[in-house]
Structures are given as structure tokens and as C-alpha cells.
Design a protein around this motif. Structure first.
Motif, PDB file in Angstrom:
ATOM      1  N   PHE A  71      13.545  21.377   4.101  1.00 60.13           N
ATOM      2  CA  PHE A  71      12.440  21.571   3.158  1.00 60.13           C
ATOM      3  C   PHE A  71      11.404  20.477   3.360  1.00 60.13           C
ATOM      4  CE2 PHE A  71      14.971  18.441   0.977  1.00 60.13           C
ATOM      5  CZ  PHE A  71      14.032  17.629   0.364  1.00 60.13           C
ATOM      6  N   GLY A  72      10.212  20.717   2.859  1.00 57.79           N
ATOM      7  CA  GLY A  72       9.146  19.732   2.851  1.00 57.79           C
ATOM      8  C   GLY A  72       8.204  20.037   1.706  1.00 57.79           C
ATOM      9  N   GLY A  73       7.469  19.046   1.266  1.00 61.27           N
ATOM     10  CA  GLY A  73       6.555  19.286   0.155  1.00 61.27           C
ATOM     11  C   GLY A  73       5.808  18.036  -0.247  1.00 61.27           C
ATOM     12  N   LEU A  74       5.197  18.111  -1.402  1.00 60.42           N
ATOM     13  CA  LEU A  74       4.418  16.988  -1.915  1.00 60.42           C
ATOM     14  C   LEU A  74       4.616  16.861  -3.420  1.00 60.42           C
ATOM     15  CD1 LEU A  74       1.729  18.441  -3.357  1.00 60.42           C
ATOM     16  CD2 LEU A  74       1.095  18.730  -0.986  1.00 60.42           C
ATOM     17  N   THR A 103       0.835  -1.211   0.000  1.00 60.31           N
ATOM     18  CA  THR A 103       0.000   0.000   0.000  1.00 60.31           C
ATOM     19  C   THR A 103       0.863   1.252   0.000  1.00 60.31           C
ATOM     20  OG1 THR A 103      -1.769  -1.151   1.184  1.00 60.31           O
ATOM     21  CG2 THR A 103      -1.816   1.256   1.217  1.00 60.31           C
ATOM     22  N   TRP A 104       1.954   1.202   0.733  1.00 61.71           N
ATOM     23  CA  TRP A 104       2.832   2.366   0.885  1.00 61.71           C
ATOM     24  C   TRP A 104       4.141   2.139   0.144  1.00 61.71           C
ATOM     25  CZ3 TRP A 104       0.171   6.263   2.641  1.00 61.71           C
ATOM     26  CH2 TRP A 104      -0.915   6.029   3.495  1.00 61.71           C
ATOM     27  N   VAL A 105       4.697   3.247  -0.329  1.00 62.66           N
ATOM     28  CA  VAL A 105       5.972   3.225  -1.038  1.00 62.66           C
ATOM     29  C   VAL A 105       6.918   4.186  -0.326  1.00 62.66           C
ATOM     30  CG1 VAL A 105       7.149   3.637  -3.231  1.00 62.66           C
ATOM     31  CG2 VAL A 105       4.814   2.738  -3.217  1.00 62.66           C
ATOM     32  N   VAL A 106       8.096   3.693   0.053  1.00 60.25           N
ATOM     33  CA  VAL A 106       9.070   4.528   0.747  1.00 60.25           C
ATOM     34  C   VAL A 106      10.375   4.546  -0.045  1.00 60.25           C
ATOM     35  CG1 VAL A 106       8.058   4.084   3.013  1.00 60.25           C
ATOM     36  CG2 VAL A 106       9.877   2.599   2.168  1.00 60.25           C
ATOM     37  N   GLY A 107      11.165   5.588   0.150  1.00 60.24           N
ATOM     38  CA  GLY A 107      12.428   5.659  -0.570  1.00 60.24           C
ATOM     39  C   GLY A 107      13.198   6.922  -0.267  1.00 60.24           C
ATOM     40  N   GLY A 108      14.302   7.064  -0.958  1.00 61.06           N
ATOM     41  CA  GLY A 108      15.161   8.230  -0.808  1.00 61.06           C
ATOM     42  C   GLY A 108      15.615   8.737  -2.158  1.00 61.06           C
ATOM     43  N   GLU A 109      15.964  10.020  -2.210  1.00 59.75           N
ATOM     44  CA  GLU A 109      16.350  10.644  -3.480  1.00 59.75           C
ATOM     45  C   GLU A 109      17.347  11.775  -3.236  1.00 59.75           C
ATOM     46  OE1 GLU A 109      13.185  11.666  -6.399  1.00 59.75           O
ATOM     47  OE2 GLU A 109      14.040  13.674  -6.336  1.00 59.75           O
ATOM     48  N   ILE A 110      18.204  11.987  -4.189  1.00 64.86           N
ATOM     49  CA  ILE A 110      19.097  13.155  -4.217  1.00 64.86           C
ATOM     50  C   ILE A 110      18.811  13.923  -5.500  1.00 64.86           C
ATOM     51  CG2 ILE A 110      21.490  13.933  -4.366  1.00 64.86           C
ATOM     52  CD1 ILE A 110      22.313  11.501  -2.751  1.00 64.86           C
ATOM     53  N   ASP A 111      18.637  15.250  -5.382  1.00 67.65           N
ATOM     54  CA  ASP A 111      18.475  16.045  -6.604  1.00 67.65           C
ATOM     55  C   ASP A 111      19.306  17.323  -6.521  1.00 67.65           C
ATOM     56  OD1 ASP A 111      17.068  18.049  -5.275  1.00 67.65           O
ATOM     57  OD2 ASP A 111      15.131  17.471  -6.038  1.00 67.65           O
ATOM     58  N   TYR A 162       2.755  11.464  -3.134  1.00 67.82           N
ATOM     59  CA  TYR A 162       3.729  11.269  -2.062  1.00 67.82           C
ATOM     60  C   TYR A 162       4.030  12.568  -1.320  1.00 67.82           C
ATOM     61  CZ  TYR A 162       7.159  13.137  -5.420  1.00 67.82           C
ATOM     62  OH  TYR A 162       7.842  13.932  -6.313  1.00 67.82           O
ATOM     63  N   LEU A 163       4.551  12.385  -0.105  1.00 68.66           N
ATOM     64  CA  LEU A 163       5.100  13.473   0.697  1.00 68.66           C
ATOM     65  C   LEU A 163       6.604  13.316   0.734  1.00 68.66           C
ATOM     66  CD1 LEU A 163       2.632  13.380   3.748  1.00 68.66           C
ATOM     67  CD2 LEU A 163       2.562  14.922   1.783  1.00 68.66           C
ATOM     68  N   THR A 164       7.310  14.440   0.818  1.00 65.62           N
ATOM     69  CA  THR A 164       8.764  14.381   0.863  1.00 65.62           C
ATOM     70  C   THR A 164       9.301  15.468   1.783  1.00 65.62           C
ATOM     71  OG1 THR A 164      10.786  14.405  -0.480  1.00 65.62           O
ATOM     72  CG2 THR A 164       9.006  15.885  -1.165  1.00 65.62           C
ATOM     73  N   ALA A 165      10.446  15.190   2.387  1.00 63.73           N
ATOM     74  CA  ALA A 165      11.096  16.153   3.270  1.00 63.73           C
ATOM     75  C   ALA A 165      12.572  15.795   3.353  1.00 63.73           C
ATOM     76  CB  ALA A 165      10.452  16.145   4.656  1.00 63.73           C
ATOM     77  N   GLY A 166      13.377  16.759   3.832  1.00 66.59           N
ATOM     78  CA  GLY A 166      14.791  16.461   3.954  1.00 66.59           C
ATOM     79  C   GLY A 166      15.630  17.691   4.195  1.00 66.59           C
ATOM     80  N   VAL A 167      16.888  17.584   3.790  1.00 61.21           N
ATOM     81  CA  VAL A 167      17.897  18.626   4.005  1.00 61.21           C
ATOM     82  C   VAL A 167      18.275  19.231   2.660  1.00 61.21           C
ATOM     83  CG1 VAL A 167      20.199  19.115   4.890  1.00 61.21           C
ATOM     84  CG2 VAL A 167      18.756  17.435   6.043  1.00 61.21           C
ATOM     85  N   VAL A 181      20.873  24.513  -5.672  1.00 64.12           N
ATOM     86  CA  VAL A 181      20.304  23.872  -4.482  1.00 64.12           C
ATOM     87  C   VAL A 181      20.514  22.363  -4.607  1.00 64.12           C
ATOM     88  CG1 VAL A 181      18.264  23.470  -3.067  1.00 64.12           C
ATOM     89  CG2 VAL A 181      18.545  25.669  -4.238  1.00 64.12           C
ATOM     90  N   LEU A 182      21.099  21.778  -3.560  1.00 65.37           N
ATOM     91  CA  LEU A 182      21.306  20.329  -3.481  1.00 65.37           C
ATOM     92  C   LEU A 182      20.425  19.794  -2.361  1.00 65.37           C
ATOM     93  CD1 LEU A 182      22.896  17.723  -4.267  1.00 65.37           C
ATOM     94  CD2 LEU A 182      24.574  18.395  -2.524  1.00 65.37           C
ATOM     95  N   ARG A 183      19.649  18.742  -2.659  1.00 63.40           N
ATOM     96  CA  ARG A 183      18.696  18.211  -1.675  1.00 63.40           C
ATOM     97  C   ARG A 183      18.924  16.719  -1.442  1.00 63.40           C
ATOM     98  NH1 ARG A 183      15.763  20.705  -5.654  1.00 63.40           N
ATOM     99  NH2 ARG A 183      14.892  22.773  -5.199  1.00 63.40           N
ATOM    100  N   GLY A 184      18.718  16.307  -0.213  1.00 65.08           N
ATOM    101  CA  GLY A 184      18.637  14.898   0.164  1.00 65.08           C
ATOM    102  C   GLY A 184      17.237  14.637   0.682  1.00 65.08           C
TER     103      GLY A 184
END
Length: 205
Positions: A158-161, A93-101, A136-141, A119-122
């Protein structure tokens, strides 16, 4: 002659009675069979199944950003563009993960001679598997780099969707909106906030 006639008459009467009894008996042995009508059995409609979002992906994004700060005369805005890569794991049902952009920015406040260069994000991502759709929701540094009168770099949060759509087994398109906060940027007395919105294309492999 009289006896013969008397004897024959009852015999003639008995024959129809015997035949009637035979017919009645035969009818009782062959009663009609009632066949029950078939009963319609309801068939449940198949439930929608999710897609498997597990795997590595990479792609590019193009968007827009705006800065807000008490230390700037205006709220400058401009284009932002860059690349991203990450990994998702589908739990059902849920999907989790990580990303760098990483984004390059064309945002500049000309009056104060301050430009946001990159801007570099994790990121951490948590989404809902809705088949070919993944909200999805996302947050990080986030780490921002500026130039001009403010030649520095600093780290914030930061945080967002966002929303991804699976076009094919290997291609996804999506959109993402993020809100950033850089308090006391580079130990100055002012905070910098940034809002970004981007369109994304990702390739799964």
C-alpha cells in the motif's frame, strides 16, 4: 587741551573695536554642535520554528473503505475502524518513523458472499515538519483477511498520504488516505484493490 582731546578720541574708537573682536572670537570658540538623527535599524522577523515530533504515540482511527476486483460482482464498501501505534524521529526539517495499525472492516459483497474482515499494516512514514502541522507520505506491507466464499488471508502493498495536526503537547488529530493492492489474492486468478480514508486521533507519550 587739544592733545588731550586728540588722545581720548582714538581711545574711544578702540573700545568698540576690541569688544567686537572679543565677541567674534567667543563665537568662533563655541560653534553649534550638530547631532546626527538616529538611523532606524531593520529588525528581521523571527522565522517560524518547527515542533518536535520525536516520540512514541498511539491512538485510534475511524474511516471508510472500498474494494475493487474483477472477481467480485460489485465494488463493496463500508466502515473500517481500528487502532495504531508508532514512533517518529524529528530530524529538523524532515520527520521519519514507523507505525503498525490494525483495522476491522464491515465491507461485504453479499452477492458473492465475500467479506473483508480485517487489515494489518506495517508502515514507513516520511513527513515535513511545518510547526504544528505534519504532512507525510507513507507506504508499506498490508495483510488482509477475508471470510465467506473466500476464506483466506494474503499480503500486499500500500501507499498513501496523510496529515497530522498537533492540538496540544500530547494530542494529535489527522487524516489519511491509502491505496492497497493484493495481486492474485490467495493464489486466485483475480486481484483485489482497496482504497481507505480515515480520521485519526493519537496520543503522544
Amino acid at each position: 587741551m587739544f592733545l588731550s582731546s586728540f588722545t581720548t578720541k582714538p581711545a574711544r574708537l578702540a573700545i568698540p573695536l576690541v569688544l567686537s573682536a572679543s565677541v567674534a572670537s567667543a563665537g568662533g570658540m563655541a560653534e553649534p554642535v550638530v547631532v546626527p538623527e538616529p538611523v532606524a535599524v531593520p529588525v528581521a522577523a523571527p522565522l517560524p520554528t518547527g515542533s518536535d515530533w520525536t516520540g512514541f504515540y498511539a491512538g485510534a482511527q475511524l474511516g471508510y473503505g472500498q474494494l475493487k476486483s474483477d472477481g467480485l460482482s460489485t465494488d463493496p464498501d463500508g466502515l473500517m475502524y481500528g487502532v495504531h501505534a508508532g514512533y517518529l524521529y524529528d530530524l529538523g526539517t524532515w520527520v521519519v518513523g514507523g507505525e503498525i495499525d490494525y483495522d476491522i472492516s464491515d465491507i461485504e459483497e453479499e452477492g458473492d458472499d465475500v467479506a473483508l474482515d480485517s487489515v494489518l499494516r506495517g508502515k514507513v512514514r516520511v513527513g515535513y515538519d511545518a510547526g504544528d502541522w505534519l504532512p507525510y507520505l507513507t507506504a508499506g506491507v498490508a495483510s488482509a483477511t477475508t471470510s465467506g466464499a473466500l476464506d483466506a488471508s494474503d499480503t500486499g502493498a500500500f501507499g498513501g498520504l496523510g496529515l497530522d495536526y498537533r492540538v496540544s503537547d500530547s494530542i494529535r488529530v489527522g487524516a489519511e488516505v491509502l491505496q492497497h493492492s493484493f495481486p492474485e489474492f490467495d493464489n486466485n486468478d483475480f486481484d483485489i484493490d482497496a482504497t481507505t480514508a480515515a480520521l485519526r486521533v493519537s496520543f503522544e507519550f
